[in-house]
Design a protein around this motif. Structure first.
Motif, PDB file in Angstrom:
ATOM      1  N   THR A   1       0.842  -1.192   0.000  1.00 29.52           N
ATOM      2  CA  THR A   1       0.000   0.000   0.000  1.00 29.52           C
ATOM      3  C   THR A   1       0.878   1.243   0.000  1.00 29.52           C
ATOM      4  O   THR A   1       1.804   1.353   0.817  1.00 29.52           O
ATOM      5  N   LYS A   2       0.586   2.186  -0.873  1.00 31.74           N
ATOM      6  CA  LYS A   2       1.355   3.432  -0.944  1.00 31.74           C
ATOM      7  C   LYS A   2       0.970   4.328   0.229  1.00 31.74           C
ATOM      8  O   LYS A   2      -0.206   4.607   0.444  1.00 31.74           O
ATOM      9  N   SER A   3       1.995   4.775   0.953  1.00 35.76           N
ATOM     10  CA  SER A   3       1.722   5.561   2.149  1.00 35.76           C
ATOM     11  C   SER A   3       2.835   6.570   2.374  1.00 35.76           C
ATOM     12  O   SER A   3       3.672   6.816   1.491  1.00 35.76           O
ATOM     13  N   LEU A   4       2.853   7.173   3.590  1.00 41.50           N
ATOM     14  CA  LEU A   4       3.849   8.168   3.964  1.00 41.50           C
ATOM     15  C   LEU A   4       4.390   7.840   5.344  1.00 41.50           C
ATOM     16  O   LEU A   4       3.693   7.254   6.180  1.00 41.50           O
ATOM     17  N   CYS A   5       5.630   8.243   5.598  1.00 41.24           N
ATOM     18  CA  CYS A   5       6.208   8.113   6.930  1.00 41.24           C
ATOM     19  C   CYS A   5       5.753   9.302   7.772  1.00 41.24           C
ATOM     20  O   CYS A   5       5.778  10.448   7.305  1.00 41.24           O
ATOM     21  N   THR A   6       5.346   9.036   9.007  1.00 36.51           N
ATOM     22  CA  THR A   6       4.831  10.090   9.882  1.00 36.51           C
ATOM     23  C   THR A   6       5.780  10.422  11.026  1.00 36.51           C
ATOM     24  O   THR A   6       5.386  11.060  11.996  1.00 36.51           O
ATOM     25  N   SER A   7       7.040  10.009  10.917  1.00 37.14           N
ATOM     26  CA  SER A   7       7.971  10.198  12.024  1.00 37.14           C
ATOM     27  C   SER A   7       8.559  11.605  12.088  1.00 37.14           C
ATOM     28  O   SER A   7       9.088  12.004  13.120  1.00 37.14           O
TER      29      SER A   7
ATOM     30  N   SER B   1      -3.595  17.670  17.202  1.00 37.18           N
ATOM     31  CA  SER B   1      -2.229  17.272  16.887  1.00 37.18           C
ATOM     32  C   SER B   1      -1.879  17.588  15.444  1.00 37.18           C
ATOM     33  O   SER B   1      -2.706  17.440  14.534  1.00 37.18           O
ATOM     34  N   ALA B   2      -0.647  18.006  15.245  1.00 35.43           N
ATOM     35  CA  ALA B   2      -0.136  18.196  13.885  1.00 35.43           C
ATOM     36  C   ALA B   2       0.232  16.858  13.259  1.00 35.43           C
ATOM     37  O   ALA B   2       0.892  16.814  12.226  1.00 35.43           O
ATOM     38  N   ARG B   3      -0.228  15.772  13.876  1.00 37.36           N
ATOM     39  CA  ARG B   3      -0.133  14.445  13.267  1.00 37.36           C
ATOM     40  C   ARG B   3      -1.462  14.039  12.636  1.00 37.36           C
ATOM     41  O   ARG B   3      -1.569  12.967  12.067  1.00 37.36           O
ATOM     42  N   GLN B   4      -2.473  14.901  12.777  1.00 37.58           N
ATOM     43  CA  GLN B   4      -3.740  14.683  12.081  1.00 37.58           C
ATOM     44  C   GLN B   4      -3.591  15.106  10.622  1.00 37.58           C
ATOM     45  O   GLN B   4      -2.683  15.853  10.259  1.00 37.58           O
TER      46      GLN B   4
ATOM     47  N   ASP C   1      11.589  18.875  12.850  1.00 36.18           N
ATOM     48  CA  ASP C   1      10.164  18.909  13.190  1.00 36.18           C
ATOM     49  C   ASP C   1       9.635  17.477  13.184  1.00 36.18           C
ATOM     50  O   ASP C   1       9.588  16.822  12.146  1.00 36.18           O
ATOM     51  N   LYS C   2       9.242  16.985  14.339  1.00 38.10           N
ATOM     52  CA  LYS C   2       8.787  15.600  14.447  1.00 38.10           C
ATOM     53  C   LYS C   2       7.292  15.438  14.205  1.00 38.10           C
ATOM     54  O   LYS C   2       6.771  14.324  14.329  1.00 38.10           O
ATOM     55  N   ASN C   3       6.614  16.502  13.851  1.00 34.05           N
ATOM     56  CA  ASN C   3       5.221  16.394  13.417  1.00 34.05           C
ATOM     57  C   ASN C   3       5.192  16.205  11.906  1.00 34.05           C
ATOM     58  O   ASN C   3       5.892  16.923  11.183  1.00 34.05           O
ATOM     59  N   PRO C   4       4.391  15.296  11.395  1.00 33.30           N
ATOM     60  CA  PRO C   4       4.337  15.109   9.936  1.00 33.30           C
ATOM     61  C   PRO C   4       3.525  16.172   9.211  1.00 33.30           C
ATOM     62  O   PRO C   4       3.595  16.273   7.993  1.00 33.30           O
ATOM     63  N   ASN C   5       2.747  16.972   9.975  1.00 30.88           N
ATOM     64  CA  ASN C   5       1.825  17.893   9.303  1.00 30.88           C
ATOM     65  C   ASN C   5       1.746  19.253   9.995  1.00 30.88           C
ATOM     66  O   ASN C   5       0.677  19.838  10.120  1.00 30.88           O
TER      67      ASN C   5
END
Length: 589
Positions: free
Chosen positions: A275-281, A386-389, A425-429
């Protein structure tokens, strides 16, 4: 009257110089120059030219993102060039076409001489013969040499199903082996580093791992020792192979020599759904492929995107998936009642007057929350998201913020970065949180205001998505002062324990959505596995909540939601879900 203009017109780029060659008799016109592993223009090689013509040249040591080594010889190709006479003019055939002289061994004129296609540049009029009997014989000889001492480990090898030695043996090798001598045995199951296991018997000495660690990572940690059939890969004496990019060597290894300790013997690769996805770390947003089977994630791998992460990803991000399958995941919708037996806290016996959590349903809880929010006074609600949303979830929360006159913010999450892929920056978004209006400027500066508002009674309702606010200035005592605490999260924490309404959310691997990385690239990710229990993607129940509170509808699919958001958020104007493609679109931050 003359008219002058200050607008500068950019000069047209110079035309690309192209040359004509032939590949197995088919004429091709290819660029004279093409990018090398560093992106610098160089003379186009035989391998690149054939690839442009749709012809595969088998190779092991060559990789488009690594320096050329030319040591595996698998890409040997028979070729010919226009013949030149004593007068330095082309020799022509009777019909007027240039006469081609095939390259042969100088001491054996009847034997064709091949060239390594990965390092040999093309020239005008050159003819390549990747399908000729001579080229076939060269490939068979190289494969026979590589397989002389190679162990028959295919039934137990992690690389089975992804092994170029297997594939090329079938496509280009001989049907039987002529080798009857005892094979040379090399070290097996060598602990190369904390995340890498080496089987030297399988190594074909392609040097991809050596060049990657030296030229990409800058850690000259690997090399070859001994000579001839006893040549082996090893790490620097006394120093384990340990940097944040070691697992990329597992991807690069064309055979099963380098294996990941994390994935070793876990699953056959042909059973995995990709599945194509993104790293959120972190905020880089490396493109990934999630390998899963039967709703369990087994591995992350990098997915090529030259605008973001090339072909690589760090070890920290690659291994950041096991929390998704934790046994203590929040799986049910809970509401806090007075004097009821608690399903969330079995130690609470539900005495009269005690606050306990009990299971509820999505419909009942969302209706109850919507009723409370609709009656809330303007300015009495605060949101910590969260900036992980995802962009879509943050935008839906911004709809609630606007309707309720709420104050909102996100939690900054900073750490160490490096010069390759890891961002501080450890937030993905973080960018998405700012663009949708949820995060303050600077991020986190309004959290103390929210804390003060709760303390003085001005803020009576707090909505928390994906954060444990007790670690960020809003302790449990302050949470107890709230009339309503609405929390959505994935794993239990101190904030979820205090929630009046607990809404189980999803990890990014369990839903679809988009993130905006630190450089302003909007990228989408797809759903790999189903969420646990009653957990739902946050955008789904936020859509219902926004409709119940504001009356705004039209977001029943993630595609429609993104397209509507793109119309209303200025930074996303002009974007569409379909237009993002697999590699995303850059926007102006």
């Amino acid at each position: 009257m003359s008219v002058t203009t200050t607008a500068e017109t950019k000069p047209a780029p110079p035309p690309v110089e192209r040359i004509k060659i032939k590949v197995d008799g088919r004429e091709l016109e290819v660029p004279k120059l093409m990018p090398d592993w560093q992106g610098k223009l160089q003379l186009t090689t035989m391998l690149q030219a054939c690839a442009l013509g749709g012809v595969e040249i088998p190779h092991y040591c060559y990789h488009p993102k690594l320096p050329v080594a030319g040591n595996c010889r698998m890409c040997l190709v028979e070729f010919g060039t226009p013949m030149i006479g004593p007068d330095r003019k082309p020799i022509l055939n009777e019909e007027g076409t240039p006469k081609i002289g095939r390259s042969v061994l100088p001491y054996e004129p009847a034997t064709p001489r091949g060239a390594i296609a990965c390092a040999t540049p093309i020239s005008p009029g050159m003819e390549l013969y990747p399908g000729s009997p001579a080229t076939k014989q060269m490939r068979e000889a190289v494969l026979e040499s590589l397989l002389i001492n190679h162990p028959l480990d295919c039934p137990i090898c992690d690389q089975a199903g992804e092994c170029k030695l297997q594939e090329y043996s079938v496509d280009y090798g001989q049907s039987s082996s002529r080798f009857v001598e005892t094979k040379v045995h090399k070290p097996k199951a060598v602990d190369l580093g904390p995340r890498i296991m080496l089987d030297d018997e399988r190594c074909i000495l392609c040097s991809r791992c050596v060049r990657f660690t030296r030229d990409i990572v800058g850690d000259d940690a690997l090399g070859f020792v001994n000579r001839g059939s006893y040549n082996t890969l090893t790490h620097y004496p006394g120093k384990p192979f340990d940097n944040n990019y070691t697992l990329n060597t597992v991807d690069l290894c064309p055979v099963g020599a380098l294996t990941s300790k994390d994935f070793r013997f876990q699953m056959r690769v042909w059973f995995l759904k990709e599945t194509k996805s993104l790293c959120t770390s972190c905020g880089t947003g490396c493109n990934t492929v999630i390998g899963s089977r039967e709703e369990k994630i087994y591995r992350y791998e990098p997915r090529q995107n030259d605008a973001v992460n090339s072909c690589w990803m760090c070890d920290v991000g690659r291994l950041n998936y096991k929390w998704i399958g934790r046994a203590d995941r929040l799986k049910d919708v809970f509401v806090q009642r007075v004097g009821q037996a608690s399903s969330l806290s079995p130690t609470n016996s539900g005495q009269a007057g005690s606050l306990t959590h009990s299971k509820s349903t999505w419909t009942a809880v969302l209706n109850e929350i919507a009723d409370k929010l609709s009656k809330a006074a303007s300015g009495s609600v605060a949101i910590v998201a969260s900036a992980r949303q995802t962009n879509e979830e943050l935008w839906l929360l911004s709809k609630l913020k606007a309707k309720l006159g709420a104050i909102s913010d996100s939690v900054p999450r900073l750490g160490a970065g490096d010069k390759l892929l890891v961002n501080a920056d450890k937030n993905p978004n973080s960018a998405g949180a700012r663009l949708t209006g949820i995060a303050a400027d600077p991020m986190g500066s309004d959290i103390p205001k929210i804390s003060d508002g709760i303390r003085n009674g001005a803020i009576k309702t707090l909505i928390v998505f994906g954060e444990d606010v007790t670690k960020h200035g809003i302790d449990a005592a302050l949470l107890d002062k709230l009339e309503t605490l609405i929390v959505s999260d994935i794993l239990p924490n101190k904030t979820t324990e205090s929630a009046h309404y607990l809404l189980p959310g999803c990890a990014h691997a369990e839903k679809r959505g988009t993130y905006t990385n630190v450089k302003g690239r909007v990228q989408k990710f797809m759903k790999a596995v189903e969420p646990s229990g009653e957990a739902r993607p946050e955008w789904e129940f936020l859509h219902e909540l926004v409709f119940n509170v504001t009356g705004q509808n039209g977001f029943v699919t993630i595609e429609a939601l993104f397209n509507q958001m793109a119309k209303e958020v200025p930074a996303f104007n002009g974007l569409t879900w379909a237009g993002l493609g697999d590699s995303g679109v850059a926007i102006q931050l």
